[in-house]
Design an enzyme around this catalytic site. Structure first.
Site, PDB file in Angstrom:
ATOM      1  N   CYS A   1      31.486 -35.363 -57.153  1.00 43.85           N
ATOM      2  CA  CYS A   1      31.046 -33.952 -57.934  1.00 43.85           C
ATOM      3  C   CYS A   1      32.299 -33.340 -58.094  1.00 43.85           C
ATOM      4  CB  CYS A   1      30.218 -32.987 -56.960  1.00 43.85           C
ATOM      5  SG  CYS A   1      29.633 -31.547 -57.822  1.00 43.85           S
TER       6      CYS A   1
ATOM      7  N   CYS B   1      32.672 -27.043 -54.225  1.00 41.20           N
ATOM      8  CA  CYS B   1      32.471 -26.168 -53.252  1.00 41.20           C
ATOM      9  C   CYS B   1      32.809 -26.598 -51.803  1.00 41.20           C
ATOM     10  CB  CYS B   1      30.771 -26.294 -53.296  1.00 41.20           C
ATOM     11  SG  CYS B   1      30.134 -25.493 -54.774  1.00 41.20           S
TER      12      CYS B   1
END
Length: 385
Positions: free
Chosen positions: A134, A138
């Site tokens: 990804c 985050c």
């Protein structure tokens, strides 16, 4: 070195230097599948028969002998052309008495992705990946800490779902099924590795393959599908116009831009107000309640004041808050909110008329819970199927 894929509708760069997955019938429309059949000198309807075996009976190339309505003389060529093996199970981990299974898949170019099948008394849900890795970054998410490898193809996404449906249909655990006998896959959540809306073209095609009836798809209910996003505003608006009543889940994690910039870095591009405006537009167009995902992190975003701020943003909207006590990952020192803090947060939301529940986390001990995919797995494992 990276390459963009604007022509495919994707919003972020991809890592180059990896080969494309081989063509699979799940990548193709009905007309495209039929064109492949005719290119082999076969009647077009043979492609429909092959697709029905895949989408309805969940058969693989290894199961070609079971496709008895296809003449034995044509099966090898047809199967080779449209049913290549895209994913090979590297590891499978079970917990919750065998009712939760995480599978680590290896793609043909060596990338690894993960999916998680969870059986409940009244439903069965599979959490699937849309990317290998990804690129959202985050800091509390194991997948985000590892970075982006590449987008998955439509068929690589669909294969995870078909495998889950095959597992649910198995009669015994010896046949690869879960305890409790055969059942039916009812729900698919795009909450595995990756940002689904950053792989928009493949995501949209995969949604159609899951929803469309055989021989074009699995025939699942659109209302049983959930697409999660960290807040890619243009893609949320685009999805709203597709006419697919799937549930939108927004990974918010903070009600204010200052904190969300830290927790969800893409917030510096599309801040909280823009993300929620797009979410409310999605709810208005589709009539579907938006799920607001909120990881409760001790001492970071779980104060009563932030609960009040979140309630002020959501009051009166078609939304439900899904509170997720932070699951541990190796790259983060943050911890889940204490049970009392969780209760207070929920109570303050509900007191202001905002629906909220704390998620019943599955699979934490096998690194299969939310935010843990691609985390270092525990030692206990089963051999790949």
């Amino acid at each position: 070195m990276t390459a963009t894929t604007a022509e495919s509708g994707n919003l972020l760069p991809l890592v180059s230097g990896r080969s494309r997955p081989p063509r699979h019938l799940a990548d193709l429309s009905r007309d495209e599948r039929r064109a492949v059949a005719t290119s082999l000198g076969l009647p077009a309807f043979r492609a429909d028969q092959l697709a029905r075996h895949y989408f309805t009976h969940h058969l693989r190339a290894d199961d070609a002998d079971l496709m008895t309505d296809l003449p034995a003389s044509i099966r090898p060529a047809l199967v080779e052309a449209m049913l290549p093996r895209l994913l090979t199970p590297a590891t499978a981990l079970d917990c919750d008495g065998g009712q939760t299974r995480k599978t680590v898949w290896r793609t043909v170019d060596g990338a690894k992705i993960e999916s998680v099948l969870m059986r409940y008394p009244q439903r069965a849900t599979v959490c699937v990946s849309s990317q290998a890795g990804c690129g959202m970054g985050c800091p509390f998410c194991a997948t985000g800490q590892g970075g982006l490898t590449r987008n998955l193809s439509t068929a690589e996404i669909v294969e995870q779902v078909v495998d889950a449906a095959r597992t649910m249909a198995a009669r015994t655990t010896a046949e690869g099924g879960l305890p409790g006998g055969p059942g039916r896959l009812s729900n698919v959540v795009f909450m595995g590795m990756g940002e689904p809306l950053a792989n928009y073209a493949a995501l949209l095609a995969a949604l159609h393959r899951l929803i469309d009836p055989a021989p074009d798809g699995l025939g699942l209910s659109a209302r049983g599908l959930t697409v999660s996003t960290v807040g890619l505003v243009p893609a949320i608006r685009r999805l709203a116009g597709e006419g697919l009543p799937v549930t939108l889940a927004v990974s918010l994690h903070a009600p204010d831009d200052e904190l969300r910039d830290e927790l969800v870095p893409i917030n510096t591009r599309w801040p909280v107000a823009e993300v929620l405006a797009a979410a409310w537009e999605y709810a208005r167009v589709t009539g579907r309640r938006v799920s607001i995902e909120y990881a409760l992190i001790d001492g970071v975003n779980d104060s009563p004041e932030r609960a009040d701020a979140l309630a002020a943003l959501l009051a009166g909207q078609l939304a439900h808050v899904n509170l997720i006590p932070l699951n541990p990952t190796g790259g983060s020192s943050w911890q889940a909110s204490a049970p009392r803090g969780q209760r207070v947060f929920v109570e303050r939301l509900r007191a202001r008329g905002v629906a909220a529940t704390v998620r019943d986390t599955r699979g934490r001990e096998i690194a299969a819970a939310c935010g843990q995919l691609a985390a270092e797995p525990p030692v206990r494992s089963r051999a790949g199927r």
